[in-house]
Design a protein around this motif. Structure first.
Motif, PDB file in Angstrom:
ATOM      1  N   GLU A 436      -0.451 -10.091  -5.916  1.00 33.57           N
ATOM      2  CA  GLU A 436      -1.409 -10.414  -4.863  1.00 33.57           C
ATOM      3  C   GLU A 436      -2.238  -9.197  -4.460  1.00 33.57           C
ATOM      4  N   SER A 437      -1.647  -8.019  -4.533  1.00 30.37           N
ATOM      5  CA  SER A 437      -2.355  -6.794  -4.158  1.00 30.37           C
ATOM      6  C   SER A 437      -3.030  -6.126  -5.349  1.00 30.37           C
ATOM      7  N   HIS A 439      -1.725  -4.917  -7.974  1.00 28.35           N
ATOM      8  CA  HIS A 439      -0.892  -3.782  -8.384  1.00 28.35           C
ATOM      9  C   HIS A 439      -1.218  -2.495  -7.620  1.00 28.35           C
ATOM     10  N   ASP A 440      -1.695  -2.669  -6.401  1.00 32.68           N
ATOM     11  CA  ASP A 440      -1.810  -1.540  -5.475  1.00 32.68           C
ATOM     12  C   ASP A 440      -0.424  -1.317  -4.867  1.00 32.68           C
ATOM     13  N   LEU A 441       0.280  -0.289  -5.333  1.00 31.29           N
ATOM     14  CA  LEU A 441       1.673  -0.082  -4.928  1.00 31.29           C
ATOM     15  C   LEU A 441       1.821   0.088  -3.428  1.00 31.29           C
ATOM     16  N   ASP A 442       0.954   0.858  -2.814  1.00 30.65           N
ATOM     17  CA  ASP A 442       1.076   1.104  -1.375  1.00 30.65           C
ATOM     18  C   ASP A 442       0.922  -0.188  -0.571  1.00 30.65           C
ATOM     19  N   ARG A 443      -0.058  -0.996  -0.940  1.00 30.32           N
ATOM     20  CA  ARG A 443      -0.259  -2.265  -0.230  1.00 30.32           C
ATOM     21  C   ARG A 443       0.903  -3.215  -0.481  1.00 30.32           C
ATOM     22  N   ALA A 444       1.408  -3.252  -1.719  1.00 32.03           N
ATOM     23  CA  ALA A 444       2.531  -4.133  -2.044  1.00 32.03           C
ATOM     24  C   ALA A 444       3.785  -3.747  -1.253  1.00 32.03           C
ATOM     25  N   LEU A 445       4.028  -2.445  -1.094  1.00 33.25           N
ATOM     26  CA  LEU A 445       5.185  -1.994  -0.313  1.00 33.25           C
ATOM     27  C   LEU A 445       5.073  -2.449   1.135  1.00 33.25           C
ATOM     28  N   GLU A 446       3.903  -2.314   1.719  1.00 30.29           N
ATOM     29  CA  GLU A 446       3.706  -2.730   3.114  1.00 30.29           C
ATOM     30  C   GLU A 446       3.918  -4.229   3.270  1.00 30.29           C
TER      31      GLU A 446
END
Length: 537
Positions: A436-437, A439-446
């Protein structure tokens, strides 16, 4: 003459570029030699990329090297893909860590995964620890595994025992807890040993490309530098560092990664844990003939050890069907548990198997002498286990790119039977958030913490507060469950089933289940807090 010299210099330039490219490919691919043959064409002088494509059709692996023949173009693409991949370190090769590895490797070419596990490879031995007990994979865990593939679920299911019965023993009466209705999932749960579940997931990982996966068993995580994004591990007595772009902590309730994160983020990351009210031992044997071998059984027993002073010791017993890891035959796994404040001192003080066997058979007369002498030997060989519960205010750290999942983030001590299922859900949810993000890791973590923290907290409340400490409230809650069970059978559209049925036979979010039952669970929660029940940080 100038034109000829210009063309000759251009030709030499292109040839040098091609030689350098060939050299870099050879080094990146770790080959000692790479035989080449190519034909110069005019198009190669004008378009170096075209030359590369034509050369690729003729470059082959030297004879003697294993593997399929690879063209130079394939080697170039492989090298470029590897250079752009994100390095993921997963600490803990349990169900959650292994499922996360499956999703990262099979659903995308963006990631390289290193799995670090302190224990040995569970496939190396058919034997498992006596203290290990069967896990129940229900609707939630099944959906998470199927998010990889149907074939993976079939491989897991083949290792376990399908079960759609839950028998509650109240004296001589047996009540079936699991219900059938249009509102509830009726597909059987799969019961299997943790080692068998992990073995099935590991076997299926064998198809992953070797350049994308490293498995490190008997390798202990010793420290994490979250600011430098490095993990220190101890492998065969030697310490080394692993660099990461993403660190997934799936290393259980005593997570070393979480402890390092707590030290680095003191004050901002809140955490608390406590022993669950009770200790247990585990025995494995053939299911007693008095019990249905295809059902889970919950019962309580007790024995009067001092007639004069009317001293009675109480024990709970929870039977789960399982497969013997050596023979493959179906058998039973029993968890014997007791309250810490009222432990069976007579039983725990015994030193011979015959006395233990006699005690347990007398304490549970409904088993009709079904406890074996070998099971009593297993009981004596163990120290009591203490299950823990824990609570975190967030399951990620953006600066350090750390993700907590499974028991490292939310452990319920087995009280609800949803620990493994929710851990598998963690892995599937994180992959969904990565997609959904984009593969933006920072956004996925949040997003992971935003969704999974409320779920983890709700599951903890559902697990702890289904067992009222107050005796009167306990009786009232049992009566309510009986009324809800009967009412749901008669008018399923009007009356909700009991809480445990919602947990095990629906895929409703835990937050929604708690909301539906909050009118009674909030009362139990306030009452249990007065008795010292765990509430968190």
């Amino acid at each position: 003459r100038r034109l000829v010299k210009f063309r000759e210099s251009l030709v030499m330039k292109r040839i040098v570029q091609l030689v350098l490219l060939v050299s870099s490919i050879a080094q990146a691919s770790s080959f000692s030699s790479l035989s080449l043959s190519f034909t110069q064409q005019s198009s190669a002088l004008k378009f170096p990329s075209s030359a590369c494509r034509k050369l690729s059709s003729r470059a082959v692996l030297p004879s003697g090297l294993s593997g399929a023949r690879k063209t130079r173009h394939e080697l170039v693409m492989q090298s470029e893909a590897a250079a752009g991949r994100q390095q993921v370190v997963i600490v803990g090769a349990g169900p959650a860590g292994l499922l996360a590895a499956h999703l990262l490797l099979q659903k995308s070419d963006r990631y390289e995964v290193t799995l670090v596990e302190s224990r040995g490879d569970p496939r190396a031995s058919a034997l498992s620890s006596i203290r290990s007990y069967s896990l129940g994979i229900g609707v939630r865990g099944r959906a998470a595994i199927k998010s990889v593939s149907e074939e993976l679920w079939e491989a897991v299911k083949a290792r376990g025992v399908e079960c759609d019965k839950f028998s509650l023993h109240l004296g001589k009466r047996v009540i079936q807890i699991r219900q059938k209705s249009a509102k509830l999932v009726t597909e059987p749960s799969v019961l299997l040993n943790r080692a068998d579940l992990c073995s099935a997931l590991l076997d299926a990982l064998a198809v992953a490309p070797q350049d994308k996966l490293q498995l490190k068993f008997s390798t202990r995580c010793t420290e994490v530098d979250v600011d430098a994004r490095r993990v220190k591990v101890e492998e065969e007595g030697r310490e080394r560092e692993l660099r990461y772009d993403l660190l997934i902590a799936a290393d259980g309730v005593n997570s070393q990664v979480r402890e390092s994160l707590l030290r680095a983020r003191k004050g901002s990351l809140l955490y608390a844990s406590a022993p669950l009210n009770g200790t247990l031992k585990v025995i494995h044997q053939k299911m007693p003939q008095a019990l249905d071998p295809d059902s889970v059984h919950a019962m309580s027993g007790g024995l009067t050890v001092d007639e004069a002073n009317k001293v009675k010791e109480s024990i709970g017993m929870f039977w789960v069907p399982e497969r013997n890891r050596t023979t493959g035959e179906q058998q039973g796994c029993a968890l014997l548990n007791w309250d810490v404040a009222n432990e069976p001192k007579t039983l725990l003080g015994m030193e011979d198997a015959e006395s233990v066997c006699r005690y347990l058979n007398e304490a549970f007369p409904s088993l009709e002498g079904g406890i074996t002498l070998d099971a009593a030997v297993q009981f004596l060989s163990q120290k009591p286990s203490v299950n823990l519960v824990n609570k975190c205010n967030r399951y990620h750290d953006s600066p350090g790119r750390v993700l907590l999942m499974g028991d490292a983030a939310h452990c319920t001590g087995g009280a609800s039977g949803q620990g493994c299922n929710s851990a598998l859900q963690d892995a599937a949810s994180f992959w969904r958030m990565l997609e959904e993000s984009k593969h933006d890791l920072d956004r996925a973590l949040e997003k992971f913490s935003e969704e999974r923290v409320p779920e983890g907290h709700a599951l903890l409340d559902l697990s702890i507060n289904q067992g009222p400490r107050n005796p009167l409230l306990r009786v009232a809650f049992l009566l309510l469950n009986g009324v809800e069970s009967l009412g749901h059978k008669l008018v399923p559209d009007l009356i909700s089933p009991p809480t445990q049925n919602l947990l095990t036979q629906t895929d409703l979010p835990f937050t929604e289940i708690y909301r539906r039952k909050s009118w009674i669970l909030d009362i139990i929660k306030r009452s249990n807090a007065k008795y010292g029940a765990f509430t968190g940080y």
